[in-house]
Write a protein that holds these residues in place. Structure first.
Motif, PDB file in Angstrom:
ATOM      1  N   HIS A   1      43.776  44.125  48.631  1.00 23.26           N
ATOM      2  CA  HIS A   1      44.782  44.161  47.576  1.00 23.26           C
ATOM      3  C   HIS A   1      44.344  45.201  46.562  1.00 23.26           C
ATOM      4  N   GLN A   2      45.091  46.270  46.502  1.00 22.77           N
ATOM      5  CA  GLN A   2      44.647  47.453  45.772  1.00 22.77           C
ATOM      6  C   GLN A   2      44.501  47.219  44.272  1.00 22.77           C
ATOM      7  N   SER A   3      45.510  46.639  43.625  1.00 22.89           N
ATOM      8  CA  SER A   3      45.496  46.555  42.168  1.00 22.89           C
ATOM      9  C   SER A   3      44.394  45.650  41.632  1.00 22.89           C
ATOM     10  N   SER A   4      44.052  44.588  42.390  1.00 22.28           N
ATOM     11  CA  SER A   4      42.994  43.679  41.929  1.00 22.28           C
ATOM     12  C   SER A   4      41.657  43.959  42.599  1.00 22.28           C
ATOM     13  N   GLN A   5      41.627  44.967  43.482  1.00 25.22           N
ATOM     14  CA  GLN A   5      40.410  45.339  44.219  1.00 25.22           C
ATOM     15  C   GLN A   5      39.804  44.110  44.923  1.00 25.22           C
TER      16      GLN A   5
ATOM     17  N   ASP B   1      50.973  47.865  48.176  1.00 25.46           N
ATOM     18  CA  ASP B   1      50.123  46.876  47.518  1.00 25.46           C
ATOM     19  C   ASP B   1      48.891  46.503  48.336  1.00 25.46           C
TER      20      ASP B   1
ATOM     21  N   ARG C   1      54.978  44.606  44.457  1.00 27.23           N
ATOM     22  CA  ARG C   1      55.563  45.376  43.357  1.00 27.23           C
ATOM     23  C   ARG C   1      57.051  45.113  43.190  1.00 27.23           C
TER      24      ARG C   1
END
Length: 225
Positions: A134-138, A115, A33
């Motif tokens: 990776h949280q945002s892209s699962q 992240d 981020r």
């Protein structure tokens, strides 16, 4: 050289020979981020690859995810002396030349925990692998724990993949299963990973799983039951 997988996540593959066997390995790059880059399991560095990374952000973290994916770390540290190096328990004894390496912990580092979540996969001390989400892209990021050898491969690689049970499917290779020292620990680690809502799986060798990824990992981890 670098190929996009999802927003803020890329990969780069490297083909080479290991004990005479033709294989490929993958480096994963995550832009955090704050705009800095997190490098997982570096492959050989090249001027072109370095330039591509520079266009994405500043390399802040270089990570050896287990005790076998460490061969090219020195070159990356020379190229990016400002980066922080992290490695698994036991790698410092194996690579005393890697000065200043911080040992990975069971929980994510403050610098990347917004992240990336992480789990130390316990019970297989030969590798001491850490797994990331990776949280945002699962996206689940594995190294050797699961593998999926697909595509056109040389005969030797095809035979090896069939022997280890990873030809054209995601699985924990037999060579990894034989190294389990504490089955209860592996079960507990697998359970933690399956709590993440991942929809994609990146492995070092060799395919990225986009379809039914969660189910594929769940079935692969059934070998630890």
């Amino acid at each position: 050289m670098l190929e996009a997988i999802a927003p803020d996540i890329w990969h780069m593959q490297h083909k080479f020979f290991a004990n005479g066997l033709p294989v490929s390995s993958r480096m994963t790059v995550v832009r955090l981020r704050d705009g800095s880059l997190w490098l997982h399991s570096p492959v050989p560095i090249s001027p072109a690859g370095r330039a591509e990374l520079a266009s994405l952000g500043s390399v802040k973290y270089i990570v050896a995810p287990n005790k076998t994916h460490h061969l090219f770390l020195s070159d990356w540290l020379v190229a990016f002396p400002q980066a922080e190096l992290f490695g698994p328990p036991g790698l410092s004894a194996k690579r005393p030349d890697l000065k200043g390496m911080t040992e990975l912990k069971p929980v994510a580092e403050p610098g990347w925990r917004q992240d990336l979540d992480q789990v130390f996969f316990d019970g297989i001390p030969f590798g001491n692998e850490t797994v990331w989400f990776h949280q945002s892209s699962q996206t689940l990021i594995l190294t050797d724990l699961c593998q999926h050898w697909q595509g056109d491969l040389p005969l030797a690689a095809t035979l090896y993949a069939r022997f280890t049970g990873v030809r054209k499917k995601l699985a924990v290779p037999r060579t990894v299963r034989w190294l389990v020292k504490n089955r209860e620990a592996t079960q507990a680690s697998a359970k933690k990973i399956l709590q993440w809502p991942f929809k994609r799986v990146i492995v070092a060798h060799n395919a990225i799983v986009e379809d039914d990824a969660y189910l594929a990992v769940k079935e692969a981890f059934a070998c630890f039951d």
